[in-house]
Design an enzyme around this catalytic site. Structure first.
Site, PDB file in Angstrom:
ATOM      1  CE1 TYR A   1     -10.903  10.627  18.492  1.00 35.49           C
ATOM      2  CE2 TYR A   1     -13.126  10.214  17.706  1.00 35.49           C
ATOM      3  CZ  TYR A   1     -12.164  11.081  18.172  1.00 35.49           C
ATOM      4  OH  TYR A   1     -12.461  12.421  18.343  1.00 35.49           O
TER       5      TYR A   1
ATOM      6  CG  HIS B   1      -3.399  -0.631   7.721  1.00 32.94           C
ATOM      7  ND1 HIS B   1      -4.137  -1.186   8.738  1.00 32.94           N
ATOM      8  CD2 HIS B   1      -3.987  -1.021   6.572  1.00 32.94           C
ATOM      9  CE1 HIS B   1      -5.126  -1.903   8.221  1.00 32.94           C
ATOM     10  NE2 HIS B   1      -5.050  -1.810   6.911  1.00 32.94           N
TER      11      HIS B   1
ATOM     12  CD  GLN C   1      -2.737  -1.182   2.528  1.00 32.90           C
ATOM     13  OE1 GLN C   1      -2.651  -0.321   3.389  1.00 32.90           O
ATOM     14  NE2 GLN C   1      -3.540  -2.219   2.673  1.00 32.90           N
TER      15      GLN C   1
ATOM     16  CD  GLU D   1     -14.417   3.761  13.740  1.00 32.36           C
ATOM     17  OE1 GLU D   1     -13.696   4.723  14.114  1.00 32.36           O
ATOM     18  OE2 GLU D   1     -14.638   2.759  14.453  1.00 32.36           O
TER      19      GLU D   1
ATOM     20  CE1 TYR E   1     -10.932  -7.418   5.465  1.00 33.88           C
ATOM     21  CE2 TYR E   1      -9.149  -6.389   6.708  1.00 33.88           C
ATOM     22  CZ  TYR E   1     -10.157  -6.304   5.778  1.00 33.88           C
ATOM     23  OH  TYR E   1     -10.405  -5.117   5.157  1.00 33.88           O
TER      24      TYR E   1
END
Ligand code: CA
Length: 380
Positions: free
Chosen positions: A260, A149, A82, A250, A271
């Site tokens: 949070y 991430h 990513q 979210e 997953y």
């Protein structure tokens, strides 16, 4: 023969379904050009754009699609998974100081990686330009193995503070660890130093067992998974949008020192199928204002303030990757709700408002999504 007929029919139905979807959209979609795995887009004062490509190139592109050569003097980007080159943001005083900020992935020792942010002067030339006086002003800590991430969205607010989203690097627990800046939203001065009024600057006094040198001072909020969108609402209040695990994307209204809840709570599940308790089981953590299951896979968030879509003024627009859509979200004080969703037929990486209030959209480049730059203007 029968089979060929059925394929022909399927293709026909697909094409007409797509045409139907396009004709329902409240805007005209004009493809301008395309890029190699584009990630982010920022407007220069003259109306041209800077576009990042994940493999490490920064390109200047005009509104009619004329592209520069890659900007020289770029940081050494660790591309893969990513990660790669990420966001680009202009300093609030760019017109005077020429400073731009780039987020990207850098390699560490032993196969580790982490996001970093560099600021540099962007010098324009006929062919594109080059960076000078580059300085790394922030790094993810600690560097860990894996290629996911990173988060690493950048946002300047009206007071000139730099906000950075830092993803959990798919390691879960760092999002609750005050000795890591992973899974957090961070607030910095424009040179990377720590504002004196950040909420955790005196964290050492609260916990004598933590390292005496740390990242505490950077932290504004914690318990985030992978924030790929940061935006201020019309009141100057910060919101984030983050990828949930299996379910539970979210949108959060970000308050000072707010926790949070990830990975302790999430309205999605792991997953692996293992459950994560939902937000309503642990009221000490802040609940999302909006959550999505099935997910939208948000890639970016922006506030619309333009004149071309006056009924959208004050709304957020979220770029949807797996949902292949632009999601419009209405904000009402502390509350928010999905107001509409516009199917785009491709993974949408980023949506940015142009100088006249038109929208500029970057597609992801993955399978059928072609990394195009699209211009959206109202349908008559
Ligand atoms: Ca859950």
């Amino acid at each position: 023969m029968k089979r060929r007929l059925s394929i022909t029919l399927s293709v026909f139905l697909l094409v007409s379904a797509n045409a139907q979807a396009q004709s329902d959209l409240p805007f005209v979609v004009e493809p301008i050009t395309s890029f190699d795995e584009p990630w982010a887009l920022a407007f220069l004062p003259d109306g041209r754009m800077l576009v990042t490509e994940m493999k490490g190139n920064l390109i200047v592109v005009s509104q009619d699609g004329e592209k520069s050569r890659p900007v020289r003097g770029m940081p050494d980007v660790d591309y893969g998974g990513q990660g790669g080159l990420g966001d680009v943001a202009l300093h609030p005083d760019f017109a005077e100081n020429g400073l731009i900020y780039l987020s990207y992935v850098e390699a560490g020792i032993g196969g580790t990686r982490g996001a970093a942010v560099t600021r540099a002067v962007f010098n324009e030339t006929d062919r594109g330009g080059y960076l000078s006086d580059a300085e790394v002003i922030w790094r993810q800590y600690p560097k860990v193995v894996g290629k996911g991430h990173y988060g690493h969205r950048l946002l300047f607010d009206a007071e000139g503070y730099l906000w950075i989203s830092s993803g959990d690097r798919q390691k879960f627990t760092p999002a609750q660890d005050m000795q890591a800046n992973l899974g957090k939203i961070l607030r910095l001065n424009d040179d990377g130093s720590i504002p004196e009024d950040n909420p955790f600057v005196d964290y050492l006094e609260q916990d004598p067992f933590v390292d005496d040198e740390g990242v505490y001072g950077q932290i504004w909020s914690l318990g985030h998974r992978n924030t790929l969108g940061l935006a201020m609402d019309t009141d100057g209040q910060l919101w984030n949008i983050e990828m949930g695990p299996a379910g539970g994307d979210e949108l959060n209204r970000i308050v000072r020192a707010g926790n949070y809840g990830y990975p302790v709570v999430s309205n999605g599940e792991h997953y692996s199928g293992r459950e994560i308790p939902d937000h309503d089981t642990r009221p000490e953590f802040r609940e999302p204002a909006v959550w999505w299951t099935p997910v939208i896979s948000p890639g970016h968030l922006m506030l619309y303030t333009g004149d071309l879509f006056p009924e959208w003024r004050g709304d957020f627009l979220a770029a949807g990757l797996s949902s292949q859509a632009i999601v419009r979200i209405e904000i009402n004080g502390e509350d928010a709700r999905e107001a509409d969703r516009y199917p785009m037929g491709a993974r949408i990486r980023s949506v940015v408002q142009g100088p006249e209030g038109e929208l500029w959209v970057l597609e992801d480049e993955d399978k059928e999504s072609r990394g195009r730059l699209l211009k959206l203007t109202p349908k008559d």
